[in-house]
Design an enzyme around this catalytic site. Structure first.
Site, PDB file in Angstrom:
ATOM      1  N   LYS A 174      27.177  -0.134 221.578  1.00  0.00           N
ATOM      2  CA  LYS A 174      26.147   0.358 220.648  1.00  0.00           C
ATOM      3  C   LYS A 174      26.353  -0.276 219.280  1.00  0.00           C
ATOM      4  O   LYS A 174      27.498  -0.448 218.839  1.00  0.00           O
ATOM      5  CB  LYS A 174      26.228   1.889 220.570  1.00  0.00           C
ATOM      6  CG  LYS A 174      25.092   2.527 219.757  1.00  0.00           C
ATOM      7  CD  LYS A 174      25.193   4.049 219.795  1.00  0.00           C
ATOM      8  CE  LYS A 174      24.072   4.700 219.001  1.00  0.00           C
ATOM      9  NZ  LYS A 174      24.156   6.182 219.036  1.00  0.00           N
ATOM     10  N   SER A 202      20.008   8.755 220.253  1.00  0.00           N
ATOM     11  CA  SER A 202      19.909   7.469 219.596  1.00  0.00           C
ATOM     12  C   SER A 202      20.512   6.316 220.410  1.00  0.00           C
ATOM     13  O   SER A 202      20.209   5.158 220.126  1.00  0.00           O
ATOM     14  CB  SER A 202      20.581   7.541 218.231  1.00  0.00           C
ATOM     15  OG  SER A 202      21.969   7.727 218.375  1.00  0.00           O
ATOM     16  N   SER A 209      23.066  12.254 221.446  1.00  0.00           N
ATOM     17  CA  SER A 209      22.679  10.831 221.462  1.00  0.00           C
ATOM     18  C   SER A 209      23.251  10.000 222.601  1.00  0.00           C
ATOM     19  O   SER A 209      22.824   8.868 222.796  1.00  0.00           O
ATOM     20  CB  SER A 209      23.063  10.175 220.134  1.00  0.00           C
ATOM     21  OG  SER A 209      22.104  10.469 219.156  1.00  0.00           O
TER      22      SER A 209
END
Lengths: 97, 488
Positions: free
Chosen positions: B76, B152, B176
């Site tokens: 990420k 997210s 997330s």
């Protein structure tokens, strides 16, 4: 409470070092008002005598010896900087001319 | 069939038997990325040259026993990678091409010989539940690109679902990892707060953030967690606990397991298809010899409000570091230093990030601190106590991960409160600091994945994994794949 004014929003933006347009100020006034209004539901909860939780683990301050060690060089520290001069970060003057 | 339909353990055997090479694995990744990523947009930055060089190097090694030897991984983009662009999907960091160090989790992956394929898309600074807040191109759901992948960590979930990497790392502050895992039909774990070092994770809400793995199976997930978990002297909030073997906990045996099902998690507002899938899952557990009872988490309805006050307050402090002095994009239009801070931040941050900074600054400002921030911290205590009480009697808590399957792109982005409400079932877990996993438990009539959430006691990831694994063994939901770009 729950009524947030545009003046308050502009004040908060200044504290947060954000520059917002008149349009954004209106939008954030609406947004913040409805979010804060939503958050007012917490007032239903009796929290007398309840300790606040800042952190879920039972950790105390953790100390280490203050010893210098090799981490990064000055050149490395500067290599992502938008502006630099003489081995230092350069920023615009603090006061306008 | 793709190589990535195999578990890490199976791939380990294939590498050992010289059936395949690490270069084959890395090839599989980039081939798939070139095939589907212009539709999925899971990646922000690829590291192809280094990854191929690394593969070659690993193919020359005789000892292939490292836990993630040659396994292609996506990271990420809020996890710092040395020399590899790290943007947090923000325009402010669009030129942050040369980070100075690797996050501890990245160090640990590399120590076990995983290969970094690239950096994954996300909501800007991890603020959002749909990936629509990426300031680049938002990620789409590989099952149906009209739908969001969740957020997210939307890129992290979509990349695994689409078969672009074998596993990824995400971060979870209010859901997330678990919410996008549910929306994309993969396995995503948010570990106990403090189990995984946050050093090198760009901070959003420091008392809630945790890094965790996203994978296609529970077994792979447990294996990655074994690599990334553990105390780190660079993160003083990382817990000094012994890391047990998580893969050894996967016995398939849940006889006598006591499951609590909070009635608030199947209440009105939860989509009937989601509720049905969860009730079906509970039947599977019954057939395996576990028992379940309905319980109550009475304060869970206050979790969303509590979370947005606390996380935004922490974010407003954490994001103060983005000042345009040391890294990032500086505004060219500034006259003096304060003006430079303001213009750089205003030009660099997207709307949702500004909204959270504004909310947090307000909640911490003079006159409002006690009424909002401190009040929220007290309610947080009650939310945590709800879980503590249930875990005195039960081994795990089970419910849906999200109230609905994935929603359509554009459906919720206009109304922040509607978007925030989507996290109602994941947020309490972060506030309490306990571990939670999402695993696939079915498809909706529209063919979108549904996630089952399993929540455990602090540092009891073993029971969470054992419970998740037993369900996976008894069902085949995790074997379903999106059809994007042909089967993968």
């Amino acid at each position: 409470m729950a009524e947030i004014t545009k003046e308050q929003v502009k004040h908060v933006a200044n504290l947060a070092r954000l520059e917002i347009s008149e349009e954004e100020a209106e939008m954030f006034t609406d947004n913040l008002s409805s979010i804060i209004q939503f958050a007012e539901q917490l007032n239903e909860v009796d929290t007398d005598g309840i300790e606040p939780t800042t952190h879920v683990l039972d950790l105390k301050n953790i100390m280490r010896k203050d010893e210098p060690r090799q981490w990064i060089t000055r050149e490395e520290a500067l290599k992502n900087a938008p502006d630099q001069k003489d081995g230092q970060f350069r920023v615009p003057s603090i006061l306008s001319e | 069939m793709s190589l990535f339909d195999h578990s890490i353990k199976e791939i380990e055997a294939k590498l050992h038997n010289k059936e395949i090479t690490v270069s084959d694995l890395v090839d599989t990744s980039y081939k798939r990325i070139h095939e589907v990523d212009d539709k999925v947009h899971a990646f922000l930055t690829l590291d192809e040259e280094s990854a191929r060089a690394k593969a070659k190097e690993l193919d020359g090694e005789t000892d292939t026993t490292a836990k993630l030897f040659g396994i292609p991984a996506g990271i990420k983009d809020n996890i710092v990678t040395k020399g590899l662009r790290t943007t947090c999907a923000s325009q402010f960091l669009r030129n942050f091409d040369d980070p100075l160090y690797d996050a501890t989790v990245v160090d640990k992956l590399h120590a076990e010989k995983a290969v970094t394929i690239g950096k994954l898309n996300m909501d800007e600074f991890a603020m959002g539940s749909s990936n629509e807040n990426s300031s680049f191109t938002p990620t789409r759901n590989p099952w149906n690109t009209d739908y969001v992948p969740g957020g997210s960590s939307g890129g992290s979930a979509a990349a695994v679902a689409a078969g672009e990497v074998l596993f990824s790392l995400g971060s979870d502050t209010g859901g997330s990892i678990r919410q996008p895992a549910a929306f994309c039909g993969v396995v995503g774990l948010k570990p106990t707060y403090g189990l995984v070092s946050r050093f090198g994770l760009v901070a959003f809400a420091s008392s809630l953030d945790q890094i965790g793995p996203l994978t296609r199976s529970v077994e792979d997930n447990a294996r990655v967690l074994e690599v990334i978990a553990g105390h780190d002297k660079m993160d003083s909030t990382s817990a000094n606990v012994d890391i047990p073997s998580y893969t050894e906990a996967l016995t398939g045996d849940v006889k006598g397991l006591k499951i609590a099902v909070p009635k608030e998690y199947l209440a009105e507002g939860v989509n009937p298809e989601v509720k049905e899938a969860v009730l079906e899952a509970l039947k599977v557990y019954e057939s395996l010899g576990a028992t379940w009872e309905e319980v109550s988490l009475p304060h869970s309805k206050y979790a969303v409000a509590t979370y947005y006050l606390i996380s935004s307050s922490e974010a407003s402090a954490n994001l103060a570091r983005f000042d345009g002095v040391r890294y990032g994009v500086r505004s060219e239009n500034a006259e003096n230093m304060i003006d430079m801070f303001k213009k750089s931040r205003s030009e660099g941050f997207g709307e949702e990030v500004k909204r959270r900074i504004m909310l947090g600054t307000f909640a911490l400002s003079s006159g409002y601190y006690d009424a909002y921030y401190k009040k929220a911290q007290k309610v947080r205590t009650l939310i945590k106590n709800d879980f503590d009480k249930i875990f005195e009697e039960y081994d795990v808590v089970i419910g849906p991960t999200t109230p609905t399957p994935a929603f359509k792109v554009g459906e919720k982005i206009k109304d922040p409160l509607t978007m925030y409400a989507n996290d109602i079932l994941t947020i309490p877990v972060n506030l309490a600091g306990v571990p939670g996993i999402s695993i696939p438990c079915g498809l909706s009539a529209e063919g979108l994945p549904i996630g089952l959430q399993i929540i455990g006691k602090h540092f009891d990831e073993r029971t969470v994994y054992r419970t998740a694994h037993a369900f996976e063994q008894a069902t085949d939901h995790h074997k379903k794949r999106p059809q994007i770009g042909g089967a993968n």
